[in-house]
Design a protein around this motif. Structure first.
Motif, short mmCIF file in Angstrom:
data_model
loop_
_atom_site.label_atom_id
_atom_site.label_comp_id
_atom_site.label_asym_id
_atom_site.label_seq_id
_atom_site.Cartn_x
_atom_site.Cartn_y
_atom_site.Cartn_z
N TYR A 138 0.83 -1.20 0.00
CA TYR A 138 0.00 0.00 0.00
C TYR A 138 0.87 1.25 0.00
CZ TYR A 138 -3.42 3.50 1.36
OH TYR A 138 -4.21 4.63 1.38
N ALA A 139 1.90 1.27 0.84
CA ALA A 139 2.79 2.43 0.92
C ALA A 139 3.46 2.70 -0.42
CB ALA A 139 3.84 2.21 2.01
N SER A 140 3.88 1.62 -1.08
CA SER A 140 4.55 1.77 -2.38
C SER A 140 3.57 2.24 -3.45
CB SER A 140 5.18 0.44 -2.80
OG SER A 140 6.09 -0.02 -1.82
N ALA A 141 2.35 1.68 -3.43
CA ALA A 141 1.34 2.04 -4.43
C ALA A 141 0.93 3.50 -4.29
CB ALA A 141 0.12 1.13 -4.29
N LEU A 142 0.74 3.97 -3.06
CA LEU A 142 0.36 5.36 -2.84
C LEU A 142 1.45 6.30 -3.33
CD1 LEU A 142 -1.51 7.53 -1.67
CD2 LEU A 142 -0.43 7.17 0.56
N THR A 143 2.70 5.97 -3.04
CA THR A 143 3.82 6.82 -3.47
C THR A 143 3.94 6.84 -4.99
OG1 THR A 143 4.99 6.20 -1.44
CG2 THR A 143 6.27 7.28 -3.15
N ALA A 144 3.78 5.67 -5.62
CA ALA A 144 3.87 5.61 -7.08
C ALA A 144 2.75 6.40 -7.73
CB ALA A 144 3.81 4.15 -7.53
N SER A 145 1.54 6.31 -7.15
CA SER A 145 0.39 7.04 -7.72
C SER A 145 0.55 8.54 -7.55
CB SER A 145 -0.90 6.56 -7.06
OG SER A 145 -1.08 5.16 -7.23
N ALA A 146 0.98 8.96 -6.36
CA ALA A 146 1.16 10.39 -6.10
C ALA A 146 2.36 10.95 -6.86
CB ALA A 146 1.32 10.64 -4.60
N GLY A 147 3.31 10.08 -7.22
CA GLY A 147 4.48 10.53 -7.97
C GLY A 147 4.12 11.12 -9.32
N GLY A 148 2.96 10.71 -9.87
CA GLY A 148 2.51 11.26 -11.14
C GLY A 148 2.22 12.75 -11.07
N LEU A 149 2.03 13.27 -9.84
CA LEU A 149 1.81 14.71 -9.67
C LEU A 149 3.04 15.51 -10.10
CD1 LEU A 149 0.09 14.62 -6.16
CD2 LEU A 149 -1.03 15.09 -8.34
N GLY A 150 4.18 14.83 -10.18
CA GLY A 150 5.41 15.51 -10.56
C GLY A 150 5.35 16.18 -11.92
N ILE A 151 4.50 15.65 -12.83
CA ILE A 151 4.41 16.26 -14.16
C ILE A 151 3.17 17.15 -14.31
CG2 ILE A 151 5.65 14.32 -15.17
CD1 ILE A 151 2.97 13.52 -16.52
N ILE A 152 2.34 17.21 -13.25
CA ILE A 152 1.14 18.06 -13.31
C ILE A 152 1.36 19.36 -12.56
CG2 ILE A 152 -1.33 18.20 -12.78
CD1 ILE A 152 -1.35 15.12 -12.80
N ILE A 153 1.91 19.26 -11.34
CA ILE A 153 2.20 20.46 -10.57
C ILE A 153 3.34 21.20 -11.27
CG2 ILE A 153 2.96 21.35 -8.34
CD1 ILE A 153 0.24 20.05 -8.19
N THR A 392 0.42 2.59 -13.90
CA THR A 392 -0.36 1.49 -14.46
C THR A 392 0.55 0.59 -15.28
OG1 THR A 392 -1.00 2.93 -16.32
CG2 THR A 392 -2.57 2.71 -14.51
N PRO A 393 0.37 -0.73 -15.17
CA PRO A 393 1.22 -1.64 -15.94
C PRO A 393 0.81 -1.62 -17.42
CG PRO A 393 -0.50 -2.85 -14.75
CD PRO A 393 -0.60 -1.40 -14.32
N PRO A 394 1.68 -2.09 -18.34
CA PRO A 394 2.95 -2.74 -18.06
C PRO A 394 4.15 -1.80 -17.96
CG PRO A 394 2.43 -2.94 -20.38
CD PRO A 394 1.27 -2.22 -19.76
N LEU A 395 4.05 -0.54 -18.49
CA LEU A 395 5.21 0.35 -18.46
C LEU A 395 5.43 0.87 -17.05
CD1 LEU A 395 7.44 1.67 -20.11
CD2 LEU A 395 5.88 3.54 -20.61
N GLY A 396 4.47 1.62 -16.52
CA GLY A 396 4.42 2.02 -15.12
C GLY A 396 5.75 2.31 -14.45
N GLU A 397 6.47 3.34 -14.92
CA GLU A 397 7.80 3.62 -14.39
C GLU A 397 7.80 3.82 -12.88
OE1 GLU A 397 10.24 6.34 -17.08
OE2 GLU A 397 8.22 6.57 -17.90
N ASN A 398 6.79 4.53 -12.36
CA ASN A 398 6.73 4.77 -10.91
C ASN A 398 6.56 3.48 -10.13
OD1 ASN A 398 6.88 7.42 -11.64
ND2 ASN A 398 4.96 8.06 -10.71
N LEU A 399 5.85 2.51 -10.70
CA LEU A 399 5.67 1.22 -10.03
C LEU A 399 7.01 0.51 -9.87
CD1 LEU A 399 2.48 -0.11 -11.88
CD2 LEU A 399 2.59 0.92 -9.61
N PHE A 400 7.84 0.57 -10.91
CA PHE A 400 9.15 -0.07 -10.83
C PHE A 400 10.03 0.62 -9.77
CE2 PHE A 400 7.85 -1.35 -15.13
CZ PHE A 400 8.18 -2.70 -15.10
N VAL A 401 9.97 1.96 -9.74
CA VAL A 401 10.77 2.71 -8.76
C VAL A 401 10.33 2.37 -7.35
CG1 VAL A 401 11.34 5.01 -7.89
CG2 VAL A 401 11.23 4.61 -10.36
N ALA A 402 9.01 2.41 -7.09
CA ALA A 402 8.50 2.13 -5.74
C ALA A 402 8.75 0.69 -5.34
CB ALA A 402 7.00 2.44 -5.67
N SER A 403 8.61 -0.23 -6.30
CA SER A 403 8.87 -1.64 -6.02
C SER A 403 10.33 -1.86 -5.64
CB SER A 403 8.51 -2.48 -7.25
OG SER A 403 8.90 -3.83 -7.07
#
Length: 447
Positions: A138-153, A392-403
């Motif tokens: 859960y901690a990794s998934a939340l961080t990966a999902s919120a990491g997408g804010l890096g290109i919006i903010i 989101t898989p399969p590319l999901g760069e943030n998922l790989f980083v958090a994992s």
């Protein structure tokens, strides 16, 4: 018939190479070269267009923002922003998770990159959440999902790329007659427009985090808020707080351009890192320069080839054909938005964000302009939608980083990240259907 053969050659060779595992820059370049040879044009045109694509002044912001983000992490600025966000967690249910989202917002305001935001925040917040009893997945998934804010903010590297991609845009004559001549997209306006959409997506993540933490029993600290802890975090992080304020304040006030703001951010970081925090050593500076060189070179390779690919599309009126085809299906604005968002969600699962922007902007922007959609509004929705692809898989760069940070399987992180992707998608639909969310600030500042 010739146009049909050209489309088959252009997209067929691109998709074929992608399926075979070729790098996206190679796939784009070979597809464009094949099309130019088919059209019996001089292949040297490919090189000329590619080099012209990097001659724009706004593109100078790209390596500067990458370097600024790397230096801020090395100087300890990002670490203090994360600790400041954590100090506000207190006894609130899911408070440390909410602090993670806030930390991603803070770091997103100085990095402009999704994976960089996930890495910088995740190194500190994932262990902190696990220590408070949160599941690693859960901690990794939340961080990966919120990491997408890096290109919006803002400031945001994809916003710079979108502005460059919209230069010289070809739109149908009927659209110009209805809505006037297409205006070049202002990167400053993109930065201003990204603030409220970023907050909308952040709020959607915060709400879902609270609901899931309440169900899973992830409570806050028993001792409550510590004024002493908060004041200490503010005092130690005051120079870090000033970093995004200096960058964004200068842009919004018109004191300097987005390109100039990146240079200001570099010198500000050097000053704070060397003379205030005294954590920025020569070795860290060299490491930051190496990171910047590698990442910028990778982006520019995609930019070179994607520009040529897009030029072939525009010169052969393929975007106009796509626009006409979509408008023949329906002229309902909400259905068109739904088709575009779902298409971008699918693309974001398989393609890098910058490449997707470079390829799809010449195709989709004429469609939206034909319907009277503001180009800035479309650009923000496009970037918000593609940001979901980071988690989101399969590319999901943030998922790989958090994992990698949490040292657990990618499948475990992915299963926990899908609900966050869903609420982010709902937020994107809200942003698309309510254009005032995007356009209020640009209009307020007189753009």
């Amino acid at each position: 018939m010739n146009d049909t053969y050209l489309i088959i050659i252009l997209f067929g060779s691109f998709l074929g190479l992608m399926i075979m595992g070729a790098p996206i820059s190679v796939s784009l370049g070979v597809a464009a070269l094949s099309s130019i040879i088919y059209l019996d044009e001089n292949p040297i045109k490919l090189v000329q267009v590619a080099f012209t694509s990097v001659g724009s002044f706004p593109l100078m912001a790209l390596p500067a923002f990458v370097l600024a983000g790397a230096l801020m992490e090395a100087a300890g600025i990002s670490k203090r922003l994360v600790l400041l966000a954590e100090s506000f967690a207190g006894p609130v249910t899911g408070g440390i998770g909410a602090a993670t989202v806030l930390a991603c917002m803070f770091f997103g305001a100085i990095s402009g990159s999704g994976p960089a935001t996930t890495a910088a925040v995740g190194m500190l917040m994932i262990p902190a959440m696990v220590k408070r009893g949160y599941d690693k997945g859960y901690a990794s998934a939340l961080t990966a999902s919120a990491g997408g804010l890096g290109i919006i903010i803002p400031p945001s590297i994809p916003m710079v790329i979108f502005g460059i991609s919209a230069i010289g845009m070809s739109v149908p004559r009927e659209a110009i007659e209805l809505h006037g001549e297409f205006q070049t997209v202002s990167i400053s306006k993109m930065f201003i427009a990204g603030v409220f959409p970023g907050l909308v997506i952040s709020c959607s993540l915060l709400i879902l985090n609270y609901i899931r933490c309440r169900r899973l029993g992830y409570k806050g600290t028993e001792e409550g808020w510590s004024a002493r802890h908060i004041l200490h975090a503010i005092r130690s992080g005051v120079w870090s707080i000033l970093a995004p304020l200096v960058i964004l304040g200068g842009i919004y006030s018109g004191f300097f351009t987005p390109t100039e703001s990146a240079i200001v951010a570099i010198f500000y970081t050097l000053f704070v890192g060397v003379f205030i925090y005294r954590e920025l050593t020569w070795k860290k500076i060299v490491d930051s320069l190496e990171t910047t060189t590698w990442l910028t070179g990778r982006i520019l390779m995609i930019l070179f080839t994607a520009t040529v690919f897009g030029r072939v599309l525009v010169e052969n009126q393929i975007p106009a054909v796509v626009a006409e085809s979509m408008l023949n299906l329906t002229d309902n604005l909400y259905l068109i938005w739904a088709m575009i968002i779902l298409f971008l969600l699918f693309v974001g699962m398989f393609m890098e964000t910058l490449a997707a922007i470079m390829i799809l902007t010449p195709v989709l922007l004429p469609v939206t302009y034909s319907l009277g959609i503001d180009p800035i509004h479309f650009g923000i929705v496009m970037i918000c939608t593609l940001s979901i692809g980071f988690a989101t898989p399969p590319l999901g760069e943030n998922l790989f980083v958090a994992s990698g940070i949490s040292n657990i399987s990618l499948e475990r992180v992915t299963s926990q990240a899908l609900p966050f992707a869903f609420v982010s998608t709902v937020a994107v639909f809200v942003i698309a259907y309510v254009p005032e969310i995007t356009l209020f600030l640009p209009h307020f500042f007189g753009y």
